[in-house]
Design a protein around this motif. Structure first.
Motif, PDB file in Angstrom:
ATOM      1  N   ASN A   1     -13.008  27.348  12.456  1.00 57.13           N
ATOM      2  CA  ASN A   1     -14.044  26.612  13.184  1.00 57.13           C
ATOM      3  C   ASN A   1     -15.414  26.807  12.530  1.00 57.13           C
ATOM      4  O   ASN A   1     -16.218  25.867  12.431  1.00 57.13           O
ATOM      5  CB  ASN A   1     -14.096  27.072  14.642  1.00 57.13           C
ATOM      6  CG  ASN A   1     -12.889  26.611  15.435  1.00 57.13           C
ATOM      7  OD1 ASN A   1     -12.173  25.701  15.024  1.00 57.13           O
ATOM      8  ND2 ASN A   1     -12.666  27.234  16.580  1.00 57.13           N
ATOM      9  N   ALA A   2     -15.689  28.044  12.102  1.00 52.78           N
ATOM     10  CA  ALA A   2     -16.953  28.316  11.418  1.00 52.78           C
ATOM     11  C   ALA A   2     -17.037  27.539  10.106  1.00 52.78           C
ATOM     12  O   ALA A   2     -18.094  27.005   9.743  1.00 52.78           O
ATOM     13  CB  ALA A   2     -17.091  29.822  11.172  1.00 52.78           C
ATOM     14  N   ARG A  22     -25.184  30.169  13.051  1.00 52.28           N
ATOM     15  CA  ARG A  22     -24.929  28.794  13.457  1.00 52.28           C
ATOM     16  C   ARG A  22     -23.980  28.753  14.644  1.00 52.28           C
ATOM     17  O   ARG A  22     -23.317  29.743  14.966  1.00 52.28           O
ATOM     18  CB  ARG A  22     -24.354  27.985  12.289  1.00 52.28           C
ATOM     19  CG  ARG A  22     -23.043  28.531  11.774  1.00 52.28           C
ATOM     20  CD  ARG A  22     -22.517  27.733  10.572  1.00 52.28           C
ATOM     21  NE  ARG A  22     -23.476  27.658   9.483  1.00 52.28           N
ATOM     22  CZ  ARG A  22     -24.056  26.523   9.094  1.00 52.28           C
ATOM     23  NH1 ARG A  22     -23.771  25.371   9.695  1.00 52.28           N
ATOM     24  NH2 ARG A  22     -24.919  26.524   8.096  1.00 52.28           N
ATOM     25  N   TYR A  23     -23.890  27.608  15.250  1.00 52.67           N
ATOM     26  CA  TYR A  23     -22.940  27.409  16.334  1.00 52.67           C
ATOM     27  C   TYR A  23     -21.646  26.813  15.781  1.00 52.67           C
ATOM     28  O   TYR A  23     -21.660  26.005  14.846  1.00 52.67           O
ATOM     29  CB  TYR A  23     -23.507  26.447  17.390  1.00 52.67           C
ATOM     30  CG  TYR A  23     -24.657  26.997  18.187  1.00 52.67           C
ATOM     31  CD1 TYR A  23     -24.444  27.969  19.166  1.00 52.67           C
ATOM     32  CD2 TYR A  23     -25.950  26.539  17.988  1.00 52.67           C
ATOM     33  CE1 TYR A  23     -25.511  28.475  19.908  1.00 52.67           C
ATOM     34  CE2 TYR A  23     -27.020  27.027  18.723  1.00 52.67           C
ATOM     35  CZ  TYR A  23     -26.785  28.009  19.684  1.00 52.67           C
ATOM     36  OH  TYR A  23     -27.834  28.498  20.419  1.00 52.67           O
ATOM     37  N   TRP A  24     -20.538  27.215  16.346  1.00 48.42           N
ATOM     38  CA  TRP A  24     -19.267  26.526  16.115  1.00 48.42           C
ATOM     39  C   TRP A  24     -18.408  26.676  17.365  1.00 48.42           C
ATOM     40  O   TRP A  24     -18.738  27.448  18.268  1.00 48.42           O
ATOM     41  CB  TRP A  24     -18.544  27.068  14.875  1.00 48.42           C
ATOM     42  CG  TRP A  24     -18.090  28.509  14.962  1.00 48.42           C
ATOM     43  CD1 TRP A  24     -17.006  28.988  15.634  1.00 48.42           C
ATOM     44  CD2 TRP A  24     -18.703  29.647  14.340  1.00 48.42           C
ATOM     45  NE1 TRP A  24     -16.898  30.354  15.467  1.00 48.42           N
ATOM     46  CE2 TRP A  24     -17.926  30.784  14.677  1.00 48.42           C
ATOM     47  CE3 TRP A  24     -19.826  29.819  13.526  1.00 48.42           C
ATOM     48  CZ2 TRP A  24     -18.238  32.070  14.239  1.00 48.42           C
ATOM     49  CZ3 TRP A  24     -20.136  31.095  13.093  1.00 48.42           C
ATOM     50  CH2 TRP A  24     -19.359  32.202  13.444  1.00 48.42           C
ATOM     51  N   ARG A  25     -17.320  25.934  17.424  1.00 48.55           N
ATOM     52  CA  ARG A  25     -16.474  25.935  18.613  1.00 48.55           C
ATOM     53  C   ARG A  25     -15.845  27.305  18.817  1.00 48.55           C
ATOM     54  O   ARG A  25     -15.195  27.850  17.933  1.00 48.55           O
ATOM     55  CB  ARG A  25     -15.377  24.870  18.490  1.00 48.55           C
ATOM     56  CG  ARG A  25     -14.540  24.694  19.769  1.00 48.55           C
ATOM     57  CD  ARG A  25     -13.519  23.594  19.580  1.00 48.55           C
ATOM     58  NE  ARG A  25     -12.589  23.916  18.516  1.00 48.55           N
ATOM     59  CZ  ARG A  25     -11.740  23.040  17.977  1.00 48.55           C
ATOM     60  NH1 ARG A  25     -11.754  21.777  18.391  1.00 48.55           N
ATOM     61  NH2 ARG A  25     -10.917  23.405  17.009  1.00 48.55           N
ATOM     62  N   GLU A  43     -11.304  31.254  14.676  1.00 44.58           N
ATOM     63  CA  GLU A  43     -12.765  31.327  14.636  1.00 44.58           C
ATOM     64  C   GLU A  43     -13.293  31.040  13.228  1.00 44.58           C
ATOM     65  O   GLU A  43     -14.287  30.330  13.050  1.00 44.58           O
ATOM     66  CB  GLU A  43     -13.238  32.709  15.101  1.00 44.58           C
ATOM     67  CG  GLU A  43     -13.069  32.984  16.581  1.00 44.58           C
ATOM     68  CD  GLU A  43     -14.176  32.359  17.427  1.00 44.58           C
ATOM     69  OE1 GLU A  43     -15.109  31.747  16.866  1.00 44.58           O
ATOM     70  OE2 GLU A  43     -14.095  32.476  18.663  1.00 44.58           O
ATOM     71  N   ARG A  79     -15.613  24.709   9.398  1.00 43.45           N
ATOM     72  CA  ARG A  79     -15.862  23.293   9.692  1.00 43.45           C
ATOM     73  C   ARG A  79     -17.341  23.055   9.993  1.00 43.45           C
ATOM     74  O   ARG A  79     -17.906  22.013   9.635  1.00 43.45           O
ATOM     75  CB  ARG A  79     -15.004  22.846  10.871  1.00 43.45           C
ATOM     76  CG  ARG A  79     -15.117  21.343  11.130  1.00 43.45           C
ATOM     77  CD  ARG A  79     -14.404  20.916  12.380  1.00 43.45           C
ATOM     78  NE  ARG A  79     -14.553  19.484  12.574  1.00 43.45           N
ATOM     79  CZ  ARG A  79     -14.396  18.862  13.726  1.00 43.45           C
ATOM     80  NH1 ARG A  79     -14.080  19.558  14.797  1.00 43.45           N
ATOM     81  NH2 ARG A  79     -14.545  17.552  13.820  1.00 43.45           N
ATOM     82  N   SER A  80     -17.990  24.031  10.632  1.00 39.71           N
ATOM     83  CA  SER A  80     -19.415  23.866  10.938  1.00 39.71           C
ATOM     84  C   SER A  80     -20.258  23.849   9.664  1.00 39.71           C
ATOM     85  O   SER A  80     -21.367  23.310   9.665  1.00 39.71           O
ATOM     86  CB  SER A  80     -19.888  25.001  11.863  1.00 39.71           C
ATOM     87  OG  SER A  80     -20.025  26.230  11.159  1.00 39.71           O
ATOM     88  N   ARG A 124     -25.108  31.766  18.566  1.00 40.36           N
ATOM     89  CA  ARG A 124     -25.101  31.511  17.131  1.00 40.36           C
ATOM     90  C   ARG A 124     -24.637  32.774  16.386  1.00 40.36           C
ATOM     91  O   ARG A 124     -25.060  33.880  16.701  1.00 40.36           O
ATOM     92  CB  ARG A 124     -26.483  31.104  16.653  1.00 40.36           C
ATOM     93  CG  ARG A 124     -26.948  29.742  17.185  1.00 40.36           C
ATOM     94  CD  ARG A 124     -28.138  29.232  16.412  1.00 40.36           C
ATOM     95  NE  ARG A 124     -29.227  30.205  16.368  1.00 40.36           N
ATOM     96  CZ  ARG A 124     -30.246  30.155  15.510  1.00 40.36           C
ATOM     97  NH1 ARG A 124     -30.290  29.202  14.599  1.00 40.36           N
ATOM     98  NH2 ARG A 124     -31.205  31.065  15.558  1.00 40.36           N
ATOM     99  N   ASN A 147     -11.669  19.961   8.616  1.00 39.27           N
ATOM    100  CA  ASN A 147     -10.636  20.719   9.308  1.00 39.27           C
ATOM    101  C   ASN A 147      -9.621  21.247   8.295  1.00 39.27           C
ATOM    102  O   ASN A 147      -9.246  20.544   7.345  1.00 39.27           O
ATOM    103  CB  ASN A 147      -9.905  19.840  10.331  1.00 39.27           C
ATOM    104  CG  ASN A 147     -10.665  19.715  11.628  1.00 39.27           C
ATOM    105  OD1 ASN A 147     -11.256  20.694  12.089  1.00 39.27           O
ATOM    106  ND2 ASN A 147     -10.654  18.529  12.225  1.00 39.27           N
TER     107      ASN A 147
END
Length: 615
Positions: A294-295, A259-262, A291, A297-298, A273, A303
């Motif tokens: 952020n992952a 997946r994508y995350w910031r 990281e 949260r995705s 991804r 948060n």
């Protein structure tokens, strides 16, 4: 001449003699009382360490009585006037400094005697029924702040002792012995005070805080340490700790799906991804932690304020203090068998569900054992020691607690040295648990030049020391029971290093030099059959491996470990240029000639900062 005039001089002389006699009598009582006070303080410390709070309190009380005797003798009118008397005045001032230092140290002991039963022992109010008592915590913070101030006073008073007057030898000895005890206590408290001040906020005294707890498996390594077995969100409010459902990272579909995350800006290991497990590839936890959050949260859309990463090796050390624990699916485990049982015995378990249940139970067990009544200072010390070997790390998004952690070396960050550096980390490329058997030797050979630059050759020898395969099924080279391994070997190099050559088992290979926040690195993937060995060799130039200061050339080397089951051995040999001879060897170094020396460690489990000087 009047009678009064004729008597003035004898009266003044008599008064002076009486004053000197009073001073002598007053000061004569000081050494014995001071020695008695120091003995009582030592007895109090022994009693406190053995859990005898009543004995400790009584000894501190007797020490206070002795200190009062000292202070009356040297801080009253006689001592005040005596410091201006010629010849002896210097020593009287020194004794006054010593008295004030002893008074401050005794105050610290009184604070400790008051505080200790609140955080440990059967009557502790710090953590009960899964909740940290915030009023108790605030008292502990206040006491720590006062102890810090009193220790600073003691250091200043001891530093003011000149030891140049009568009795200087005894005063000098007393000063030096006291500083040898006060300095490390002050330094430790000074390093932890920023975090101590932040504890109420971290534990939800100022509002709800949400954290992620990762239990790491060093049998499957990332550059930062073990791969997360589970991720468990916890919520903290007013000291109450609530656990949410643990996510097993290997069976949870959302965690396993790319997946994508910031991305953390500048992180070279975040590409497109990714699976959540790969968030921890970066070798430093301030990056890997962000990281991971952020992952998370995705996946969950939430948060988190921070992350705590603890591997099973740190859990085993904690179990050494708290005693055996019952783990679902595994039964009773203790400090001796916890690591082998949880991550080194996959052959023995045929039911995957049992292993997953055990993984989910680890976080509540960890927090419960950490905060349960008794021995909290020892537990914190265990985790701090574990952090030095990168078996434990904490990361906060709020910069105040994050800066506070930096003084305690628990952030899991890499050294920022501008001189020579060794950071060797491996990543398990093909999913397996074979890092449990990984044995690693790192050998560095440094040839210094007069300007402080150096040519360095580093060899990383890895042995896949896996046992015979026992399953009836073929070994497919991946999974829980495989004996094969595929490693991405990462060498993180000194700043400004220029790589000249890279080889595997003596055969040159192509290479690419990456950049990790200003630190160059080279990584190469190597496949290992069972019991196979390979050697990765790098040669590079370092612009500032040593620092030149006049006729002295000082080599400086920082090392960072990886949180492994078997800590890597390290050998660092240094050769100074012609015309230089090594000064006295620091601990851990052995000479191999007047210009060469070698530092070795069998299992690197901390981040040493080494220095060696030649002239």
């Amino acid at each position: 001449m009047s009678l009064l005039s004729r008597l003035r001089k004898p009266i003044v002389l008599l008064a002076a003699l009486i004053g000197m006699g009073a001073l002598g009598f007053s000061v004569a009582r000081v050494p014995g009382a001071a020695d008695a006070a120091r003995a009582e303080l030592a007895a109090a410390r022994t009693a406190m360490e053995s859990g005898d709070h009543k004995g400790a309190t009584a000894a501190v009380g007797r020490a206070r009585d002795d200190v009062e005797t000292v202070q009356i003798g040297v801080q009253g009118p006689v001592g005040f006037l005596g410091q201006w008397v010629p010849v002896v005045g210097t020593s009287v001032r020194d004794i006054r400094h010593l008295g004030d230092a002893l008074d401050a140290v005794t105050t610290v002991a009184e604070l400790g005697a008051d505080t200790y039963p609140e955080i440990t022992g059967p009557d502790s109010t710090f953590f009960t029924n899964g909740e940290v008592d915030i009023p108790t915590l605030r008292r502990l913070v206040d006491n720590a702040r006062e102890a810090h101030e009193q220790l600073a006073t003691a250091r200043a008073e001891l530093g003011g002792i000149e030891a140049t007057g009568p009795g200087s030898a005894r005063l000098e000895t007393a000063r030096d012995e006291a500083l040898a005890q006060v300095d490390p206590i002050y330094d430790n408290l000074d390093a932890t005070m920023p975090l101590v001040r932040e504890l109420p906020d971290i534990l939800g005294a100022e509002g709800e805080r949400k954290y992620l707890v990762a239990i790491l498996n060093p049998a499957e390594l990332r550059y930062s340490g073990g791969t997360p077995l589970t991720l468990t969100p916890i919520t903290v409010l007013d000291g109450r700790i609530e656990f949410e459902e643990a996510v097993d990272t290997e069976s949870n579909r959302a965690a396993f799906q790319p997946r994508y995350w910031r991305k953390v800006k500048g992180n070279p290991f975040h590409k497109g991804r990714m699976r959540l497990l790969n968030a921890t590839i970066p070798p430093s936890w301030p990056v890997a932690g962000e990281e991971t959050l952020n992952a998370w949260r995705s996946i969950r859309g939430r948060n988190m304020a921070g992350l705590f990463a603890v591997d099973v090796i740190a859990l085993a050390r904690l179990a050494g203090l708290t005693g055996p624990m019952e783990v679902p699916g595994y039964g009773r485990v203790d400090a001796d068998n916890l690591v082998e049982t949880l991550v080194g015995s996959y052959d023995r378990f045929t039911e995957v569900s049992e292993r997953k249940a055990a993984n989910r139970a680890l976080v509540p067990l960890f927090v419960e054992r950490l905060l349960q009544t008794g021995g909290l200072p020892d537990k914190i010390e265990v985790l701090t020691e574990a952090a030095r070997g990168r078996h434990f790390a904490a990361y906060f998004r709020d910069q105040d607690p994050q800066r506070a952690l930096s003084g305690m070396a628990v952030t899991g960050d890499l050294s920022a040295t501008e001189n020579d550096y060794l950071g060797v980390f491996t990543q398990n490329v093909v999913p397996s648990k074979s890092d449990y058997w990984q044995s690693r030797q790192v050998r560095s050979d440094v040839r210094l030049r007069p300007d402080g630059s150096a040519r360095v050759a580093v060899e990383v020898e890895i042995h896949n020391d896996s046992p015979p395969y026992v399953s009836d099924e073929p070994d497919y080279g991946q999974g829980y029971t495989t004996r094969f391994a595929t490693q991405s070997v990462g060498n993180f190099l000194p700043r400004g290093a220029e790589v000249e050559a890279v080889s595997v088992d003596g055969a040159p290979i192509d290479f690419v030099v990456g950049d990790y926040f200003g630190r160059p690195y080279v990584r190469h993937t190597i496949a290992f059959d069972p019991q196979e060995r390979h050697v990765l060799r790098l040669e590079y130039d370092v612009p500032a491996a040593a620092v030149r200061n006049g006729d002295a050339l000082t080599y400086r080397l920082d090392l960072d470990p990886q949180g492994m089951v078997r800590g890597q051995s390290v050998s660092a040999s240094v050769h100074f240029p012609g015309g230089f001879e090594i000064d006295s060897l620091p601990a851990g170094w052995s000479a191999s000639g007047p210009r060469s020396a070698t530092w070795t460690v069998d299992a690197l489990d901390e981040s040493p900062r080494l220095a060696l000087t030649a002239r």
